[in-house]
Scaffold this motif. Sequence first.
Motif, PDB file in Angstrom:
ATOM      1  N   UNK A 182      19.659   6.801  66.008  1.00 40.77           N
ATOM      2  CA  UNK A 182      19.772   5.602  65.184  1.00 40.77           C
ATOM      3  C   UNK A 182      19.092   5.818  63.842  1.00 40.77           C
ATOM      4  N   UNK A 183      19.779   5.392  62.799  1.00 42.75           N
ATOM      5  CA  UNK A 183      19.182   5.279  61.475  1.00 42.75           C
ATOM      6  C   UNK A 183      18.963   3.786  61.261  1.00 42.75           C
ATOM      7  N   UNK A 184      17.718   3.408  61.054  1.00 43.85           N
ATOM      8  CA  UNK A 184      17.359   2.000  60.966  1.00 43.85           C
ATOM      9  C   UNK A 184      16.685   1.739  59.623  1.00 43.85           C
ATOM     10  N   UNK A 185      17.133   0.686  58.957  1.00 40.19           N
ATOM     11  CA  UNK A 185      16.471   0.264  57.721  1.00 40.19           C
ATOM     12  C   UNK A 185      16.020  -1.164  57.911  1.00 40.19           C
ATOM     13  N   UNK A 215      17.230  -6.184  59.607  1.00 40.12           N
ATOM     14  CA  UNK A 215      17.336  -4.852  60.212  1.00 40.12           C
ATOM     15  C   UNK A 215      18.792  -4.424  60.216  1.00 40.12           C
ATOM     16  N   UNK A 216      19.059  -3.247  59.657  1.00 36.88           N
ATOM     17  CA  UNK A 216      20.392  -2.652  59.704  1.00 36.88           C
ATOM     18  C   UNK A 216      20.273  -1.345  60.465  1.00 36.88           C
ATOM     19  N   UNK A 217      21.112  -1.194  61.492  1.00 38.53           N
ATOM     20  CA  UNK A 217      21.049  -0.017  62.353  1.00 38.53           C
ATOM     21  C   UNK A 217      22.400   0.660  62.409  1.00 38.53           C
ATOM     22  N   UNK A 218      22.403   1.975  62.268  1.00 40.87           N
ATOM     23  CA  UNK A 218      23.595   2.786  62.493  1.00 40.87           C
ATOM     24  C   UNK A 218      23.309   3.561  63.780  1.00 40.87           C
ATOM     25  N   UNK A 219      23.952   3.159  64.880  1.00 46.36           N
ATOM     26  CA  UNK A 219      23.663   3.686  66.211  1.00 46.36           C
ATOM     27  C   UNK A 219      24.786   4.580  66.698  1.00 46.36           C
ATOM     28  N   UNK A 231      20.834   1.207  88.285  1.00 45.96           N
ATOM     29  CA  UNK A 231      20.674   2.395  87.446  1.00 45.96           C
ATOM     30  C   UNK A 231      19.472   2.237  86.519  1.00 45.96           C
ATOM     31  N   UNK A 232      18.543   3.163  86.618  1.00 46.68           N
ATOM     32  CA  UNK A 232      17.376   3.168  85.729  1.00 46.68           C
ATOM     33  C   UNK A 232      17.582   4.249  84.678  1.00 46.68           C
ATOM     34  N   UNK A 233      17.486   3.855  83.432  1.00 47.02           N
ATOM     35  CA  UNK A 233      17.582   4.793  82.313  1.00 47.02           C
ATOM     36  C   UNK A 233      16.221   4.876  81.649  1.00 47.02           C
ATOM     37  N   UNK A 234      15.860   6.063  81.257  1.00 49.59           N
ATOM     38  CA  UNK A 234      14.608   6.251  80.539  1.00 49.59           C
ATOM     39  C   UNK A 234      14.872   7.262  79.428  1.00 49.59           C
ATOM     40  N   UNK A 235      14.576   6.863  78.215  1.00 48.51           N
ATOM     41  CA  UNK A 235      14.809   7.721  77.054  1.00 48.51           C
ATOM     42  C   UNK A 235      13.478   8.195  76.495  1.00 48.51           C
ATOM     43  N   UNK A 236      13.337   9.498  76.357  1.00 50.96           N
ATOM     44  CA  UNK A 236      12.198  10.071  75.644  1.00 50.96           C
ATOM     45  C   UNK A 236      12.689  10.422  74.252  1.00 50.96           C
ATOM     46  N   UNK A 237      11.907  10.075  73.256  1.00 53.27           N
ATOM     47  CA  UNK A 237      12.389  10.335  71.917  1.00 53.27           C
ATOM     48  C   UNK A 237      11.309  10.359  70.866  1.00 53.27           C
ATOM     49  N   UNK A 238      11.795  10.392  69.646  1.00 55.41           N
ATOM     50  CA  UNK A 238      10.911  10.487  68.495  1.00 55.41           C
ATOM     51  C   UNK A 238      11.396   9.525  67.420  1.00 55.41           C
ATOM     52  N   UNK A 239      10.446   8.901  66.741  1.00 55.50           N
ATOM     53  CA  UNK A 239      10.720   8.004  65.620  1.00 55.50           C
ATOM     54  C   UNK A 239       9.999   8.559  64.402  1.00 55.50           C
ATOM     55  N   UNK A 240      10.734   8.688  63.293  1.00 56.59           N
ATOM     56  CA  UNK A 240      10.169   9.222  62.056  1.00 56.59           C
ATOM     57  C   UNK A 240      10.472   8.254  60.916  1.00 56.59           C
ATOM     58  N   UNK A 241       9.423   7.833  60.213  1.00 59.29           N
ATOM     59  CA  UNK A 241       9.609   7.052  58.991  1.00 59.29           C
ATOM     60  C   UNK A 241      10.032   8.032  57.905  1.00 59.29           C
ATOM     61  N   UNK A 242      11.275   7.917  57.441  1.00 61.56           N
ATOM     62  CA  UNK A 242      11.779   8.837  56.421  1.00 61.56           C
ATOM     63  C   UNK A 242      11.520   8.340  55.012  1.00 61.56           C
ATOM     64  N   UNK A 254      12.936   3.071  55.943  1.00 65.13           N
ATOM     65  CA  UNK A 254      14.030   3.715  56.656  1.00 65.13           C
ATOM     66  C   UNK A 254      13.429   4.591  57.745  1.00 65.13           C
ATOM     67  N   UNK A 255      13.952   4.432  58.952  1.00 64.01           N
ATOM     68  CA  UNK A 255      13.429   5.111  60.127  1.00 64.01           C
ATOM     69  C   UNK A 255      14.569   5.839  60.825  1.00 64.01           C
TER      70      UNK A 255
END
Length: 190
Positions: free
Chosen positions: A92-95, A109-113, A55-66, A76-77
């Motif tokens: 994901x909310x990543x700090x 790194x703290x991530x809320x996924x 299985x090949x997964x490919x995610x298109x997305x966006x990352x924003x520095x908040x 915080x990203x």
Amino acid sequence: MKLQNSFEIPLAPPEAWDVLLDIERIAPCLPGAEITEVIDEETYKGRVSLRLGPVALSFDGKVVFEDINQDERRARVKAQGMDTKGRGGANADVEFLVEATETGSRVRIETDLNLSGSIAQYGRGVGIIEAVSAQLIGEFADALRLQLSETAAPEPAGGDTAAAAKPISGLTLMFRVLWNAVKRMFTGRG
């Protein structure tokens, strides 16, 4: 789910902070990741590719520095991605925070996924997701340290040495996760 990871790099905190904010420079260090568009200094579009057996997964997305706090070296990203075949998504909310160590810097790194759709089934076992997350952060840190050591060395003649993003091998990744779990059972540490 909440995830916590950390890694160390051999740079003083001010230099480590500058490197970590250079998204175009560090994105290739994350297995399977690539930047596809720079929208502005705080917003990027990209793709992450992952192969789990057949299985090949490919995610298109966006990352924003908040939020970027230069004084505390804390950022915080927000990252959002959808599987290109419509099987679900990840938010994901990543700090991250850069701290001084005796040999350079530690990045915490703290991530809320949150996973959605059919791919959320992969997230049912929190221990597996934590282990995969730790493995990916470890591979990222290793690639970043290698990049930093190559940057310190003179560049070879002959042109561009940039490589295309390679999908993360899920079989290799899962083997490493399982191997680390077995080691922890017998040694009491990872």
